[in-house]
Write a protein that holds these residues in place. Structure first.
Motif, mmCIF file in Angstrom:
data_model
loop_
_atom_site.group_PDB
_atom_site.id
_atom_site.type_symbol
_atom_site.label_atom_id
_atom_site.label_comp_id
_atom_site.label_asym_id
_atom_site.label_seq_id
_atom_site.Cartn_x
_atom_site.Cartn_y
_atom_site.Cartn_z
ATOM 1 N N LEU A 105 5.069 62.801 9.861
ATOM 2 C CA LEU A 105 3.757 62.403 9.351
ATOM 3 C C LEU A 105 3.619 62.757 7.870
ATOM 4 N N THR A 124 3.195 57.214 12.652
ATOM 5 C CA THR A 124 3.389 58.642 12.920
ATOM 6 C C THR A 124 2.095 59.301 13.391
ATOM 7 N N ALA A 125 0.951 58.850 12.859
ATOM 8 C CA ALA A 125 -0.325 59.380 13.344
ATOM 9 C C ALA A 125 -0.560 58.958 14.794
#
Length: 476
Positions: free
Chosen positions: A372, A409-410
């Protein structure tokens, strides 16, 4: 006169580090992992999401290697440059933890594979399995102490050796593929509704993260590269090749066995799939390939783990003792710390019911924060225009790709769920002691106000996780 490039890594070695890091235990467990969660339709969606998301992340690594060639420690250095000392430390700690937990999963899977033939090894978490794994761990430790470059050469050879059996598996499975069985498995046994498919896809997300962990292998070793441009090329090429293998293994398996049978296969589940096509020797063939593959992946990961501690120490984020090198140029103290912690986790697998699954999920969870932060740093550079003043080429494309990587990624952190985030905090919280040691050595202020808030979240999460495990509310 010594050539400046003497002892440096070629693009082929960098590519082997990238591929060798990704192709390890996970690829051999794909049929069972996906069969337990979804059918071909859900698998196609899952691999599309993972493929696009990780491709964008690979592009971010490629862009950052070009935009910030001064940051030669890869994943950790980007987080520190973008978001400060403590988040840089958490990125290093998370990446290191993922690497050593991945090594634990490799040992468990090797012993589980031997358990197919020698029941005394069980599922890789018996006393004999742990004892044998410990012996292998320390034998490899002393081999690596002889030199990183020598170990990298071994890794390159092993990488090519383990790709060949995987390609042969694909050829055999294509020959035995049944379209009618594939069609029967297509919807995964549930109703073809949006909610059901979404649930199936979410169940695969940590698996797809695990098998792609290592995509940054070339980036971490950028300080050894003969040409910095080779880092991005090796990352992108290695990723695309591995993605192709993953998709083929997953989808072709649905044409060999019913999904319910795939879901109950013992790992390495590729062995069960090939056995269904060619008979008992298929299980032996895949088992031998797995041992070669995991040995190579372990070598890659223990090198990456030691390198990240060493680099973080050189950048004053980890304690100074971790930057000590031996006469062979190996970060020996970092290697010792890594393998001591691996040994501790190997012992803990004796108390885990599903040791391999736990190691897999924890590895995936610990890598989420570092990924992230890399995506966020790439997005930050594109958003602010930093580094684009002198060279604006690709600015818009970098912005879009970093934005997609950031969203992906979040989303992975959301998909991981509260349990895995709490288990991650159980490592991030106590692990901060290394950061406190480093800041004290430098006589520097420990936290900024924002970093204090982040530490408090990690500390509270660690307390909740430890209490949850102790009371049985969080199962391992």
């Amino acid at each position: 006169m010594t050539s400046p490039s003497e002892g440096k890594f070629s693009i082929w070695t960098l590519m082997a580090m990238c591929v060798g890091s990704m192709v390890g235990a996970g690829i051999f467990s794909l049929p069972q992992a996906f069969g337990r969660a979804t059918g071909p339709f859900g698998a196609i969606i899952a691999w599309t999401i993972a493929g696009v998301g990780m491709l964008m992340l690979a592009f971010v690594f490629q862009s950052l290697s070009r935009r910030r060639p001064d940051l030669d420690a890869g994943i950790y250095a980007y987080a520190k440059a973008g978001f400060g000392n403590y988040l840089g430390f958490l990125s290093a700690l998370g990446y290191w933890s993922a690497a050593l937990l991945g090594n634990v999963s490799y040992f468990v899977l090797i012993k589980s594979t031997l358990g197919l033939f020698f029941p005394i090894f069980g599922d890789g978490n018996t006393i004999l399995a742990v004892a044998t794994s410990s012996i292998l761990l320390w034998c490899m430790h002393f081999v690596i102490l002889r030199g990183i470059r020598e170990a990298a050469v071994i890794n390159t050879i092993v990488t090519f050796a383990k790709i060949v059996p995987i390609l042969l598996f694909i050829v055999f499975v294509i020959a035995g593929f049944r379209y009618d069985l594939f069609a029967a498995n297509f919807w995964g046994g549930g109703d073809p509704t949006f909610a059901d498919i979404a649930s199936q896809v979410r169940a695969t997300m940590l698996v797809t993260v695990f098998v792609f962990v290592g995509i940054e292998g070339a980036s971490v070793y950028s300080r050894y590269a003969r040409n910095r441009a080779d880092v991005g090329i090796a990352t992108l090429t290695g990723f695309l090749g591995v993605l192709s293998l993953m998709v083929l293994i997953t989808l072709l398996s649905y044409g060999i066995m019913p999904r319910t049978d795939l879901a109950t296969l013992r790992n390495p589940s590729m062995a069960g799939v090939l056995e269904a096509v060619v008979g008992p020797w298929g299980r032996l063939f895949v088992s031998a390939a797995l041992i070669i593959s995991v040995a190579g992946a372990y070598l890659s990961w223990v090198l990456l783990a030691a390198e990240i501690l060493y680099s973080a120490s050189k950048y004053d984020t980890m304690p100074r003792f971790l930057s000590k090198e031996n006469e062979s140029g190996v970060p020996s103290n970092a290697l010792w710390l890594t393998n001591i912690v691996v040994q501790v986790f190997l012992v803990l697998t004796l108390f885990a019911q599903y040791a391999f699954t736990l190691a897999l999920e924890l590895t995936s969870s610990m890598i989420l924060i570092p990924y992230l932060l890399v995506a966020a740093y790439g997005f930050k550079l594109a958003w602010t225009g930093e580094t684009y003043e002198r060279d604006s080429s690709g600015h818009r494309g970098d912005f879009v790709r970093a934005g997609i990587a950031l969203l992906y990624t979040a989303g992975l952190i959301y998909a991981a769920g509260a349990k895995h985030l709490l288990l991650s905090a159980a490592i991030y919280g106590p692990g901060t002691i290394l950061y406190l040691m480093a800041r004290r050595e430098q006589s520097k202020r420990t936290f900024t106000p924002a970093e204090t808030a982040i530490f408090m979240v990690a500390a509270v999460g660690a307390v909740v996780a430890i209490l949850g495990i102790a009371t049985g509310r969080i199962s391992i």
